[in-house]
Design an enzyme around this catalytic site. Structure first.
Site, PDB file in Angstrom:
ATOM      1  N   LYS A 174       0.835  -1.204   0.000  1.00 28.40           N
ATOM      2  CA  LYS A 174       0.000   0.000   0.000  1.00 28.40           C
ATOM      3  C   LYS A 174       0.877   1.264   0.000  1.00 28.40           C
ATOM      4  CE  LYS A 174      -3.826  -2.378   2.397  1.00 28.40           C
ATOM      5  NZ  LYS A 174      -4.585  -2.466   3.687  1.00 28.40           N
TER       6      LYS A 174
ATOM      7  N   TYR B  99     -12.478  -2.586  -2.872  1.00 26.08           N
ATOM      8  CA  TYR B  99     -12.974  -2.601  -1.494  1.00 26.08           C
ATOM      9  C   TYR B  99     -14.495  -2.462  -1.417  1.00 26.08           C
ATOM     10  CZ  TYR B  99      -8.247  -2.419   0.548  1.00 26.08           C
ATOM     11  OH  TYR B  99      -6.963  -2.716   0.953  1.00 26.08           O
TER      12      TYR B  99
ATOM     13  N   ASN C 291      -1.507  -0.157   7.391  1.00 24.80           N
ATOM     14  CA  ASN C 291      -1.008  -1.516   7.655  1.00 24.80           C
ATOM     15  C   ASN C 291      -0.223  -2.147   6.498  1.00 24.80           C
ATOM     16  OD1 ASN C 291      -3.161  -2.122   6.030  1.00 24.80           O
ATOM     17  ND2 ASN C 291      -4.264  -3.366   7.540  1.00 24.80           N
TER      18      ASN C 291
ATOM     19  N   HIS D 182      -1.760  -5.486   1.418  1.00 26.95           N
ATOM     20  CA  HIS D 182      -3.014  -6.216   1.185  1.00 26.95           C
ATOM     21  C   HIS D 182      -2.686  -7.627   0.712  1.00 26.95           C
ATOM     22  CE1 HIS D 182      -6.951  -7.363  -0.407  1.00 26.95           C
ATOM     23  NE2 HIS D 182      -6.275  -7.831  -1.447  1.00 26.95           N
TER      24      HIS D 182
ATOM     25  N   GLU E 135      -9.299 -10.515  -7.759  1.00 23.73           N
ATOM     26  CA  GLU E 135      -8.448  -9.332  -7.601  1.00 23.73           C
ATOM     27  C   GLU E 135      -7.327  -9.307  -8.641  1.00 23.73           C
ATOM     28  OE1 GLU E 135      -7.377  -9.592  -3.455  1.00 23.73           O
ATOM     29  OE2 GLU E 135      -9.407  -9.095  -2.795  1.00 23.73           O
TER      30      GLU E 135
HETATM   31  P1  GDP Z   1      -7.401  -7.176   5.603  1.00 22.70           P
HETATM   32  O1  GDP Z   1      -8.005  -8.249   4.739  1.00 22.70           O
HETATM   33  O2  GDP Z   1      -6.579  -7.729   6.734  1.00 22.70           O
HETATM   34  O3  GDP Z   1      -6.620  -6.145   4.822  1.00 22.70           O
HETATM   35  O4  GDP Z   1      -8.605  -6.406   6.340  1.00 22.70           O
HETATM   36  P2  GDP Z   1     -10.091  -6.054   5.832  1.00 22.70           P
HETATM   37  O5  GDP Z   1     -10.420  -6.752   4.549  1.00 22.70           O
HETATM   38  O6  GDP Z   1     -11.000  -6.249   6.989  1.00 22.70           O
HETATM   39  O7  GDP Z   1      -9.996  -4.481   5.592  1.00 22.70           O
HETATM   40  C1  GDP Z   1      -9.358  -3.990   4.432  1.00 22.70           C
HETATM   41  C2  GDP Z   1      -8.501  -2.796   4.818  1.00 22.70           C
HETATM   42  O8  GDP Z   1      -9.345  -1.748   5.296  1.00 22.70           O
HETATM   43  C3  GDP Z   1      -7.519  -3.045   5.964  1.00 22.70           C
HETATM   44  O9  GDP Z   1      -6.326  -3.687   5.549  1.00 22.70           O
HETATM   45  C4  GDP Z   1      -7.271  -1.631   6.444  1.00 22.70           C
HETATM   46  O10 GDP Z   1      -6.385  -0.930   5.551  1.00 22.70           O
HETATM   47  C5  GDP Z   1      -8.662  -1.026   6.295  1.00 22.70           C
HETATM   48  N1  GDP Z   1      -9.392  -1.113   7.547  1.00 22.70           N
HETATM   49  C6  GDP Z   1     -10.059  -2.191   8.062  1.00 22.70           C
HETATM   50  N2  GDP Z   1     -10.609  -1.911   9.254  1.00 22.70           N
HETATM   51  C7  GDP Z   1     -10.291  -0.623   9.513  1.00 22.70           C
HETATM   52  C8  GDP Z   1     -10.559   0.272  10.604  1.00 22.70           C
HETATM   53  O11 GDP Z   1     -11.214  -0.082  11.587  1.00 22.70           O
HETATM   54  N3  GDP Z   1     -10.044   1.541  10.484  1.00 22.70           N
HETATM   55  C9  GDP Z   1      -9.317   1.962   9.430  1.00 22.70           C
HETATM   56  N4  GDP Z   1      -8.855   3.227   9.397  1.00 22.70           N
HETATM   57  N5  GDP Z   1      -9.050   1.158   8.383  1.00 22.70           N
HETATM   58  C10 GDP Z   1      -9.521  -0.111   8.424  1.00 22.70           C
HETATM   59 MG    MG Z   2      -9.540  -8.150   3.319  1.00 26.97          MG
END
Ligand code: GDP
Ligand code: MG
Length: 160
Positions: A20, A60, A123, A126, A137
């Site tokens: 990212k 997303y 973080n 991805h 994807e």
């Molecule tokens: P991943 O699969 O571990 O990347 O997590 P998810 O699919 O749940 O979420 C996608 C991305 O959205 C995450 O990697 C974060 O960059 C972002 N994200 C998810 N939850 C949060 C949150 O509570 N706050 C913020 N600021 N970003 C979030």
């Molecule tokens: Mg995810």
């Protein structure tokens, strides 16, 4: 073609992995690529790319209802990302382990997020969450002709 590779062809998965914008800005591209290379997966796609808003929204789309969605789209489109496809048997689940939990404070030491990040909103990386999403994807981020099918010289030293 090596017989031991043909035998497991249906089990081969693709994972869409992306450094990212924070990872690119912090100079972590090489570190991330290196971890996947050393594990033994095969790189089949790689590019530096400025993600348009529409693509970030499509990628997303399942998170559209979340309160953080607008800031997530701003984050992902804020600078170049490094898009990759890694292939291998079990690569999707294994990549998620290498990456660690979504919240870097909960991610185990030794994982990319556990070692290199502190906040969910920054973080670094991805990784696809299922083989189906790996395919979806990959097709979303790469055009046909941008992926390379090849046999790494080390293949017989990774798979018996
Ligand atoms: P991943 O699969 O571990 O990347 O997590 P998810 O699919 O749940 O979420 C996608 C991305 O959205 C995450 O990697 C974060 O960059 C972002 N994200 C998810 N939850 C949060 C949150 O509570 N706050 C913020 N600021 N970003 C979030
Ligand atoms: Mg995810």
């Amino acid at each position: 073609f090596l017989p031991h590779l043909v035998a497991s062809l249906e089990q081969v998965e693709q994972s869409y992995i992306m450094v990212k914008p924070d990872g690119v800005q912090r100079g972590l591209v090489g570190e991330v690529i290196s971890r996947f290379e050393r594990k033994g997966f095969k790189l089949t796609g790689l590019k530096l790319f400025q993600c348009p808003k529409e693509l970030a929204e499509e990628h997303y789309k399942d998170l559209k209802a979340k309160s953080f969605y607008p800031t997530l789209i701003d984050y992902i489109t804020s600078g170049p990302v490094v898009c990759m496809v890694w292939e291998g048997v079990g690569v999707v689940a294994s990549a998620r382990k290498l990456i660690g939990s979504t919240n870097p404070l909960q991610a185990e030491p030794g994982t990319i997020r556990g070692d290199l990040a502190v906040q969910t909103g920054r973080n670094v990386i991805h990784g696809s969450d299922s083989p189906e999403n790996g395919k979806r994807e990959t097709a979303l981020w790469f055009k046909e002709g941008e992926l390379c099918e090849w046999t790494p010289a080390q293949a017989p030293w990774l798979m018996e």
